[in-house]
Design an enzyme around this catalytic site. Structure first.
Site, short mmCIF file in Angstrom:
data_model
loop_
_atom_site.label_atom_id
_atom_site.label_comp_id
_atom_site.label_asym_id
_atom_site.label_seq_id
_atom_site.Cartn_x
_atom_site.Cartn_y
_atom_site.Cartn_z
N TYR A 1 -7.05 3.68 3.36
CA TYR A 1 -5.77 3.00 3.64
C TYR A 1 -6.00 1.83 4.58
CZ TYR A 1 -0.95 2.63 5.53
OH TYR A 1 0.27 2.20 5.96
N ALA B 1 0.82 -1.22 0.00
CA ALA B 1 0.00 0.00 0.00
C ALA B 1 0.85 1.26 0.00
CB ALA B 1 -0.92 -0.01 1.22
N GLU B 2 1.98 1.21 0.68
CA GLU B 2 2.81 2.42 0.82
C GLU B 2 3.61 2.74 -0.43
OE1 GLU B 2 3.02 4.65 3.07
OE2 GLU B 2 2.00 3.82 4.82
N SER B 3 4.29 1.74 -0.98
CA SER B 3 5.24 2.03 -2.05
C SER B 3 5.16 1.08 -3.24
CB SER B 3 6.67 1.96 -1.50
OG SER B 3 6.98 0.61 -1.13
#
Length: 303
Positions: free
Chosen positions: A268, A181-183
């Site tokens: 998120y 999800a982040e990168s």
């Protein structure tokens, strides 16, 4: 020192002997054992190590010890260290022994701390499971099945996560869901808010958890995992609150007494929770006092 080692060996042997003293059950299927609770895995690891009721099989013993150790079982972490330190059923590997002893010592295990004294000066590498056939076979079996089209870079990140997550008592699958999800596994990712690297550390978080180069993938993973463990300790294993804290900060979660009403944070949390499939995480080290919010969520005031 030798009496301490003998005591540890006696403990492992007693586990196997106690089980053997009962009516010998048929060995559970390997699928059942790899999904079993750590105590059950430890029992059968000892059986395979000593040949109690089953054919001696060091590879299976090590894999079961490793499965329990990854979930925080101190006795399994110690036993892996002892096996590698003494070359029992495997090639002697002091660096790997030190890695496992260090994990147990971090949980307060005094015998492991004493073993580390004997291995002083040995530079530990990330804890991994190496059987008689060498590192590749058992480490690969410990990893999830990856799509054949998975890039070498992404495969490397997955291997790092599975090696490092046990040091922070984290479920590797949760860490991987956060990274996705982040990168999306991009080591050089950099957001408009200056969040950096695989786990998108902002400068304040990187400094807080001792990360000098947030674009160094292993430093980034260690910093992100340290923060995630901190959040899970703070919110007592509540995955959704921890994720909300990772995205919006723990202060925002406390201020709103739950997931903040930010569309980005809510999306998120929902995305990672769905990918991870769990809303609670096994206990981690008490690196911080629990948030008062946990009691409020568990025992809401009557209306």
């Amino acid at each position: 020192m030798m009496s301490m080692l003998r005591s540890r060996l006696l403990f492992i042997a007693t586990l196997a002997a106690a089980a053997a003293a009962q009516a010998e059950p048929a060995a559970p299927s390997w699928k059942q054992l790899t999904a079993a609770a750590p105590a059950r895995q430890l029992e059968w690891a000892a059986r395979y190590e000593h040949g109690e009721g089953v054919k001696r099989d060091f590879d299976r013993a090590i894999e079961l010890y490793c499965a329990a150790a990854r979930r925080g079982a101190v006795e399994a972490q110690y036993q892996l260290g002892w096996l590698y330190a003494n070359g029992r059923g495997v090639a002697r590997d002091d660096a790997l022994a030190a890695a496992w002893f260090r994990l147990a010592a971090q949980q307060g295990d005094a015998p492991s701390r004493r073993m580390l004294e004997l291995l002083r000066g040995v530079r530990a590498r990330p804890a991994a499971c190496v059987g008689q056939a060498g590192a590749t076979a058992l480490v690969a079996r410990a990893l999830p099945r990856l799509d054949p089209g998975t890039s070498p870079e992404r495969r490397q990140v997955v291997e790092w996560v599975y090696a490092l997550a046990p040091q922070y008592q984290l479920d590797p699958e949760l860490v991987l869901a956060v990274i996705a999800a982040e990168s999306n596994f991009q080591t050089q990712a950099n957001s408009p808010k200056n969040a950096m690297g695989l786990m998108q550390l902002i400068p304040e978080t990187a400094e807080r958890f001792g990360v000098e180069d947030a674009f160094d993938p292993q430093q980034n993973l260690r910093g992100g995992m340290a923060y995630l463990r901190w959040l899970l300790a703070f919110f007592q294993g509540d995955v959704q609150l921890a994720l909300a804290g990772y995205n919006a900060g723990e202060n925002a979660v406390e201020r709103y007494r739950g997931i903040p009403p930010y569309p980005e944070t809510q999306a998120y949390v929902a995305r990672i929770t769905q990918a991870y499939g769990k809303t609670t995480h096994p206990p981690v080290a008490a690196v911080v006092a629990p948030s008062p919010l946990v009691a409020l969520v568990a025992n809401p005031a009557p209306r």
